[in-house]
Design a protein around this motif. Structure first.
Motif, PDB file in Angstrom:
ATOM      1  N   MET A   1       0.844  -1.200   0.000  1.00 12.83           N
ATOM      2  CA  MET A   1       0.000   0.000   0.000  1.00 12.83           C
ATOM      3  C   MET A   1       0.883   1.256   0.000  1.00 12.83           C
ATOM      4  N   ASP A   2       0.622   2.150  -0.909  1.00 16.16           N
ATOM      5  CA  ASP A   2       1.335   3.428  -0.957  1.00 16.16           C
ATOM      6  C   ASP A   2       0.665   4.397   0.008  1.00 16.16           C
ATOM      7  N   LEU A   3       1.386   4.815   1.037  1.00 15.27           N
ATOM      8  CA  LEU A   3       0.825   5.725   2.036  1.00 15.27           C
ATOM      9  C   LEU A   3       0.893   7.195   1.609  1.00 15.27           C
ATOM     10  N   GLN A   4       1.381   7.450   0.398  1.00 11.47           N
ATOM     11  CA  GLN A   4       1.433   8.826  -0.142  1.00 11.47           C
ATOM     12  C   GLN A   4       2.265   9.751   0.746  1.00 11.47           C
ATOM     13  N   ALA A   6       5.817   9.894   0.263  1.00 15.18           N
ATOM     14  CA  ALA A   6       7.109  10.125  -0.380  1.00 15.18           C
ATOM     15  C   ALA A   6       7.434  11.613  -0.446  1.00 15.18           C
ATOM     16  N   GLU A  30       8.825   4.392   2.979  1.00 10.43           N
ATOM     17  CA  GLU A  30       7.760   5.113   2.282  1.00 10.43           C
ATOM     18  C   GLU A  30       8.298   6.330   1.517  1.00 10.43           C
ATOM     19  N   GLY A  31       9.611   6.525   1.561  1.00 10.85           N
ATOM     20  CA  GLY A  31      10.213   7.621   0.808  1.00 10.85           C
ATOM     21  C   GLY A  31      10.309   8.928   1.565  1.00 10.85           C
ATOM     22  N   CYS A  32      10.181   8.889   2.888  1.00 11.76           N
ATOM     23  CA  CYS A  32      10.285  10.112   3.692  1.00 11.76           C
ATOM     24  C   CYS A  32      11.740  10.459   3.968  1.00 11.76           C
ATOM     25  N   ARG A  55      17.954   2.799   1.937  1.00  6.97           N
ATOM     26  CA  ARG A  55      16.935   3.627   1.285  1.00  6.97           C
ATOM     27  C   ARG A  55      17.564   4.873   0.678  1.00  6.97           C
ATOM     28  N   ASN A 229       4.645   0.880  11.993  1.00  2.73           N
ATOM     29  CA  ASN A 229       3.673   0.814  10.899  1.00  2.73           C
ATOM     30  C   ASN A 229       2.434   1.640  11.211  1.00  2.73           C
ATOM     31  N   SER A 236      -0.247   9.456   7.599  1.00  2.00           N
ATOM     32  CA  SER A 236      -0.404   9.520   6.150  1.00  2.00           C
ATOM     33  C   SER A 236      -1.732  10.133   5.733  1.00  2.00           C
TER      34      SER A 236
END
Length: 253
Positions: A1-4, A6, A30-32, A55, A229, A236
């Motif tokens: 699931m992409d938590l949007q 990033a 998640e890209g943070c 990452r 998580n 998010s």
């Protein structure tokens, strides 16, 4: 699931170990971009190096003792604009009313209770100016279970639960959200240390400490990543209508 998430910038206090480090791992996935704050510079850098190796995100570290408002304001100024604040630093000692002297009680609250409040104060105005931001307070289930043998923690956590709900109640008008998580027992280094000591006392062998978790839900404590998580989801946009809420994660115990 992409938590949007990033590209978001997240500041995590107590970010070098335990729940803080696990939360950093999850959010980096998640890209943070991360700003990790903790007392020990060596462990902070070790954590940052490990995350950078896995990452492609920016990881900054700020070594600091957050037990004074002045220190909190200094860290917040150095961090600059952030999208998400995760308050996680602080461990209140166990004990009943007679066993925790006043100075120790106040010292613990300076870091966790007033540290959380000070950091919220330090970042809230900047988030409000941008009408964007989320604060997640990692508190503790003692704030709703009230164990006599952890009276300073129970009282401090209950205060932070009320603080989260009160601050969160007005946050939507400023474009913000404020939420909290109450973890039950989590298998951090601190919990293992305490359980080993208890196993030595009760069973005569510190290596039998896992036997002391057998009566917990699912026969174990939570993992740090299970809490991380939940932090990520609550922070998010997928949880955009969750506010002024305290989520208890204790396995139902």
């Amino acid at each position: 699931m992409d938590l949007q998430l990033a590209g978001k910038t997240v500041l995590i206090t107590g970010g070098s170990k335990g729940i803080g480090r696990a939360t950093a791992d999850v959010l980096a996935g998640e890209g943070c971009n991360l700003i990790l704050v903790a007392r020990g510079p060596a462990q902070l850098e070790e954590t940052a190096v490990a995350i950078r190796g896995q990452r492609q995100v920016n990881v900054r570290t700020i070594p600091a003792d957050l037990s004074s408002d002045e220190a909190v304001r200094k860290v917040a100024a150095e961090a600059g604009d952030i999208d998400i604040l995760v308050n996680n630093a602080g461990a209140i000692p166990p004990g009943d009313l007679a066993s925790i002297e006043d100075a120790r009680w106040r010292q613990a609250w300076d870091l966790k209770v007033f540290g959380y409040i000070s950091f919220c104060r330090a970042v809230y105005a900047r988030m409000k100016a941008r009408r964007s931001g989320v604060i997640v307070n990692v508190i503790g289930a003692a704030g709703e279970k009230f164990p006599t043998s952890y009276i300073a923690g129970a009282a401090g956590n209950a205060s932070l639960m009320a603080f989260t709900r009160a601050l969160g109640k007005g946050a939507p008008a400023d474009g913000l959200r404020v939420v909290a998580i109450n973890p039950g027992p989590v298998e951090t280094d601190r919990l293992v240390m305490l359980r080993r000591a208890e196993a030595q006392q009760k069973l005569g062998d510190p290596e039998r400490w896992r036997e002391l978790t057998a009566t917990m839900p699912f026969g174990r404590a939570a993992t740090p990543h299970e809490i991380g998580n939940a932090v990520a989801f609550l922070a998010s946009p997928l949880s955009a209508y969750t506010n002024a809420t305290v989520l208890t994660i204790d396995g139902g115990g």
